[in-house]
Design a protein around this motif. Structure first.
Motif, PDB file in Angstrom:
ATOM      1  N   GLU A  24       0.910  -1.315   0.309  1.00  0.00           N
ATOM      2  CA  GLU A  24       0.166   0.033  -0.171  1.00  0.00           C
ATOM      3  C   GLU A  24       0.932   1.173  -0.150  1.00  0.00           C
ATOM      4  OE1 GLU A  24      -2.672   0.334   2.607  1.00  0.00           O
ATOM      5  OE2 GLU A  24      -3.663  -1.822   2.659  1.00  0.00           O
ATOM      6  N   GLY A  25       0.242   2.046  -0.880  1.00  0.00           N
ATOM      7  CA  GLY A  25       1.203   3.154  -0.795  1.00  0.00           C
ATOM      8  C   GLY A  25       1.534   3.918  -2.075  1.00  0.00           C
ATOM      9  N   PRO A  26       1.280   5.169  -1.495  1.00  0.00           N
ATOM     10  CA  PRO A  26       2.374   6.039  -3.006  1.00  0.00           C
ATOM     11  C   PRO A  26       3.399   5.183  -3.943  1.00  0.00           C
ATOM     12  CG  PRO A  26       2.418   8.002  -1.584  1.00  0.00           C
ATOM     13  CD  PRO A  26       1.964   5.960  -1.142  1.00  0.00           C
ATOM     14  N   ALA A  27       3.434   4.686  -5.264  1.00  0.00           N
ATOM     15  CA  ALA A  27       4.583   4.518  -5.684  1.00  0.00           C
ATOM     16  C   ALA A  27       4.139   4.750  -7.094  1.00  0.00           C
ATOM     17  CB  ALA A  27       3.922   3.010  -5.485  1.00  0.00           C
ATOM     18  N   LEU A  28       5.412   4.665  -8.217  1.00  0.00           N
ATOM     19  CA  LEU A  28       5.388   5.020  -9.333  1.00  0.00           C
ATOM     20  C   LEU A  28       6.478   4.001  -9.865  1.00  0.00           C
ATOM     21  CD1 LEU A  28       5.354   8.139 -11.495  1.00  0.00           C
ATOM     22  CD2 LEU A  28       6.725   6.271 -12.249  1.00  0.00           C
ATOM     23  N   ARG A  29       5.828   2.710 -11.453  1.00  0.00           N
ATOM     24  CA  ARG A  29       6.760   1.824 -11.886  1.00  0.00           C
ATOM     25  C   ARG A  29       6.445   2.631 -13.313  1.00  0.00           C
ATOM     26  NH1 ARG A  29       2.489  -3.318 -10.465  1.00  0.00           N
ATOM     27  NH2 ARG A  29       4.018  -3.778  -9.383  1.00  0.00           N
ATOM     28  N   VAL A  30       7.546   2.004 -13.816  1.00  0.00           N
ATOM     29  CA  VAL A  30       7.332   1.601 -15.017  1.00  0.00           C
ATOM     30  C   VAL A  30       7.722   0.542 -16.042  1.00  0.00           C
ATOM     31  CG1 VAL A  30       9.294   3.106 -17.055  1.00  0.00           C
ATOM     32  CG2 VAL A  30       8.825   4.070 -15.042  1.00  0.00           C
ATOM     33  N   ALA A 190      13.985  13.432 -12.828  1.00  0.00           N
ATOM     34  CA  ALA A 190      12.463  14.006 -11.672  1.00  0.00           C
ATOM     35  C   ALA A 190      12.913  12.853 -10.082  1.00  0.00           C
ATOM     36  CB  ALA A 190      11.465  14.898 -11.880  1.00  0.00           C
ATOM     37  N   GLY A 191      13.884  11.993 -10.732  1.00  0.00           N
ATOM     38  CA  GLY A 191      13.634  10.963  -9.384  1.00  0.00           C
ATOM     39  C   GLY A 191      12.178  10.714  -8.864  1.00  0.00           C
ATOM     40  N   VAL A 192      11.152  10.617  -9.501  1.00  0.00           N
ATOM     41  CA  VAL A 192      10.409   9.938  -9.011  1.00  0.00           C
ATOM     42  C   VAL A 192       9.553   8.397  -9.431  1.00  0.00           C
ATOM     43  CG1 VAL A 192       8.750  11.734  -9.571  1.00  0.00           C
ATOM     44  CG2 VAL A 192       8.900  10.696 -11.715  1.00  0.00           C
ATOM     45  N   VAL A 193      10.685   8.042 -10.144  1.00  0.00           N
ATOM     46  CA  VAL A 193      10.907   6.519 -10.806  1.00  0.00           C
ATOM     47  C   VAL A 193      11.118   5.760  -9.393  1.00  0.00           C
ATOM     48  CG1 VAL A 193      11.139   4.595 -11.913  1.00  0.00           C
ATOM     49  CG2 VAL A 193      11.250   7.103 -12.883  1.00  0.00           C
ATOM     50  N   ASP A 194       9.770   4.930  -8.405  1.00  0.00           N
ATOM     51  CA  ASP A 194      10.577   4.109  -7.916  1.00  0.00           C
ATOM     52  C   ASP A 194      10.760   2.578  -8.369  1.00  0.00           C
ATOM     53  OD1 ASP A 194       9.247   5.802  -5.796  1.00  0.00           O
ATOM     54  OD2 ASP A 194       7.167   5.477  -6.579  1.00  0.00           O
ATOM     55  N   GLU A 195      10.554   2.248  -9.266  1.00  0.00           N
ATOM     56  CA  GLU A 195      10.812   0.799  -9.881  1.00  0.00           C
ATOM     57  C   GLU A 195      10.581   0.471 -11.819  1.00  0.00           C
ATOM     58  OE1 GLU A 195       7.555  -2.045  -8.175  1.00  0.00           O
ATOM     59  OE2 GLU A 195       7.192  -3.156 -10.059  1.00  0.00           O
ATOM     60  N   LEU A 196      11.488  -0.599 -11.939  1.00  0.00           N
ATOM     61  CA  LEU A 196      11.163  -0.254 -13.377  1.00  0.00           C
ATOM     62  C   LEU A 196      10.748  -1.911 -13.424  1.00  0.00           C
ATOM     63  CD1 LEU A 196      11.593   0.370 -16.359  1.00  0.00           C
ATOM     64  CD2 LEU A 196      13.924  -0.311 -16.049  1.00  0.00           C
ATOM     65  N   PHE A 235      11.290 -11.479 -17.689  1.00  0.00           N
ATOM     66  CA  PHE A 235      10.350 -10.554 -17.496  1.00  0.00           C
ATOM     67  C   PHE A 235      10.878 -10.298 -15.361  1.00  0.00           C
ATOM     68  CE2 PHE A 235       7.973 -13.299 -19.468  1.00  0.00           C
ATOM     69  CZ  PHE A 235       6.796 -11.966 -20.055  1.00  0.00           C
ATOM     70  N   THR A 236      11.207  -8.934 -15.883  1.00  0.00           N
ATOM     71  CA  THR A 236      12.465  -8.115 -14.890  1.00  0.00           C
ATOM     72  C   THR A 236      11.155  -6.927 -13.929  1.00  0.00           C
ATOM     73  OG1 THR A 236      13.433  -6.617 -16.233  1.00  0.00           O
ATOM     74  CG2 THR A 236      14.281  -8.357 -16.307  1.00  0.00           C
ATOM     75  N   ARG A 237      11.334  -7.095 -12.412  1.00  0.00           N
ATOM     76  CA  ARG A 237      11.377  -5.872 -11.854  1.00  0.00           C
ATOM     77  C   ARG A 237      12.709  -5.223 -10.841  1.00  0.00           C
ATOM     78  NH1 ARG A 237       6.333  -7.198  -7.665  1.00  0.00           N
ATOM     79  NH2 ARG A 237       6.607  -4.464  -7.391  1.00  0.00           N
ATOM     80  N   TYR A 238      12.883  -4.373 -11.330  1.00  0.00           N
ATOM     81  CA  TYR A 238      13.963  -3.802 -10.592  1.00  0.00           C
ATOM     82  C   TYR A 238      13.392  -2.286 -10.295  1.00  0.00           C
ATOM     83  CZ  TYR A 238      17.334  -5.820 -13.587  1.00  0.00           C
ATOM     84  OH  TYR A 238      17.834  -6.533 -14.144  1.00  0.00           O
ATOM     85  N   SER A 239      14.067  -2.194  -8.488  1.00  0.00           N
ATOM     86  CA  SER A 239      14.019  -1.059  -7.823  1.00  0.00           C
ATOM     87  C   SER A 239      14.795  -0.158  -8.148  1.00  0.00           C
ATOM     88  CB  SER A 239      13.675  -0.946  -6.247  1.00  0.00           C
ATOM     89  OG  SER A 239      14.347  -1.988  -6.015  1.00  0.00           O
ATOM     90  N   VAL A 240      13.842   1.241  -8.311  1.00  0.00           N
ATOM     91  CA  VAL A 240      15.224   1.999  -8.503  1.00  0.00           C
ATOM     92  C   VAL A 240      15.985   2.688  -7.203  1.00  0.00           C
ATOM     93  CG1 VAL A 240      15.449   5.287  -8.949  1.00  0.00           C
ATOM     94  CG2 VAL A 240      14.098   3.021  -9.839  1.00  0.00           C
ATOM     95  N   ALA A 241      17.370   2.600  -7.168  1.00  0.00           N
ATOM     96  CA  ALA A 241      17.972   2.662  -6.371  1.00  0.00           C
ATOM     97  C   ALA A 241      17.635   3.836  -4.920  1.00  0.00           C
ATOM     98  CB  ALA A 241      19.468   2.756  -6.123  1.00  0.00           C
ATOM     99  N   PRO A 242      17.729   4.361  -4.019  1.00  0.00           N
ATOM    100  CA  PRO A 242      17.340   5.587  -3.497  1.00  0.00           C
ATOM    101  C   PRO A 242      18.268   6.133  -3.993  1.00  0.00           C
ATOM    102  CG  PRO A 242      16.587   3.879  -1.766  1.00  0.00           C
ATOM    103  CD  PRO A 242      17.250   2.647  -3.099  1.00  0.00           C
ATOM    104  N   GLY A 243      19.428   5.827  -3.570  1.00  0.00           N
ATOM    105  CA  GLY A 243      20.272   7.315  -4.258  1.00  0.00           C
ATOM    106  C   GLY A 243      19.804   7.555  -5.483  1.00  0.00           C
ATOM    107  N   ALA A 244      19.335   6.846  -6.433  1.00  0.00           N
ATOM    108  CA  ALA A 244      19.582   7.407  -7.483  1.00  0.00           C
ATOM    109  C   ALA A 244      18.158   7.866  -8.111  1.00  0.00           C
ATOM    110  CB  ALA A 244      19.382   6.331  -8.830  1.00  0.00           C
ATOM    111  N   ARG A 245      17.140   8.338  -6.677  1.00  0.00           N
ATOM    112  CA  ARG A 245      16.251   9.203  -6.832  1.00  0.00           C
ATOM    113  C   ARG A 245      15.539  10.632  -6.760  1.00  0.00           C
ATOM    114  NH1 ARG A 245      11.119   7.515  -4.062  1.00  0.00           N
ATOM    115  NH2 ARG A 245      10.582   8.659  -5.743  1.00  0.00           N
TER     116      ARG A 245
END
Ligand code: NAP
Length: 245
Positions: A24-30, A190-196, A235-245
């Motif tokens: 739950e909660g805000p997230a932006l995945r690409v 802009a640092g808004v991506v959480d997941e690719l 089929f990959t799920r990558y999280s964007v490292a916090p340092g890159a956000r």
């Protein structure tokens, strides 16, 4: 479809939904599909890289989303339409207990969305336009009169963090962004991506249309969270490292 990471397992349709469910909660995945050489289109469209598994994952990501975010270039090229309740995505959403339709939010600096397009006229969940104050006021008014919810975020350019906050303020917290490359570049910058969520098609294309068309200010680090496979497609799920956000 089989999961290779984190724990090997065969996934049925329910398992695939669970494999992509977000906390739950805000997230932006690409979500993108690319060939092994990073091409994202064959003859200008993504369909040439598609596969049954990729279409299932695409539907699951739409089914789980509160809103689908897309750049105007992709919406126009790929002929985007509103999500209908009796579509495969609508039926999957109903099956997993979600409202049958999901709104599409089109990002366009110029407010170039056509008010007469099916994306506007056929929308059960009203389509949104994410634009900026410098966009033509007449076009913005025409779109609002056609039922589009117009979000003005930024002055001369779209302010993506403000756009994500404006969507969340409307209850649209979990965003599936379907590209394209210009929007991905801006969202990473802009640092808004959480997941690719990148589908890797087993093909070499050599297209000039690539995941990113221009260099980022600095490399973005990603962490592999999940890897699925079907018919040689990864089929990959990558999280964007916090340092890159
Ligand atoms: N393989 C895949 O998964 C995949 C996914 C998506 C797209 N694609 C392919 O990518 C190609 C489209 O590429 P594209 O670079 O044109 O895609 P895009 O990023 O969807 O579209 C670019 C346009 O969208 C608007 N836009 C994007 N980012 C913006 C921002 N940060 N602020 C304001 N406006 C923004 C602008 O529209 P205005 O000019 O209206 O202001 C811009 O001209 C197509 O061939 C499509 O098939 C492939």
């Amino acid at each position: 479809m089989r999961r290779l990471l984190p724990a090997p397992a065969e996934l049925d349709d329910d398992g695939l939904v669970e494999a992509y469910r977000l906390p739950e909660g805000p997230a932006l995945r690409v979500n993108f599909v690319a060939s092994l050489d990073g091409s994202i289109a064959v003859d200008g469209k993504s369909a040439g890289l598609g596969s049954p598994g990729d279409r299932r994952v695409f539907r699951v990501l739409r089914a789980l989303a509160d809103v689908v975010l897309v750049g105007h270039g992709t919406a126009a090229t790929e002929g985007y339409r509103a999500v209908a309740p009796d579509s495969p995505v609508g039926r999957l959403r109903t099956a997993i207990g979600r409202p049958a339709t999901v709104p599409v939010a089109v990002v366009s600096r110029r407010a170039a969305l056509d008010p007469a397009s099916g994306l506007v006229t056929d929308a059960v969940s009203p389509t949104l336009l994410v634009t900026c104050a410098s966009a033509d006021a007449g076009r913005r008014t025409a779109l609002a009169e056609a039922g589009v919810e117009v979000l003005v975020c930024g002055d001369d350019d779209v302010d993506l963090p403000a756009a994500v906050a404006a969507l969340a303020a409307r209850g649209l917290e979990q965003v599936t962004c379907e590209g394209g490359p210009q929007l991905l570049h801006a969202a990473l910058t802009a640092g808004v991506v959480d997941e690719l969520d990148l589908t890797i098609a087993p093909a070499l294309v050599g297209s000039p249309q690539r995941l990113l068309g221009t260099v980022l200010p600095g490399p973005a680090g990603l962490e592999l969270r999940q890897l699925l496979e079907e018919d040689g497609v990864l089929f990959t799920r990558y999280s964007v490292a916090p340092g890159a956000r």
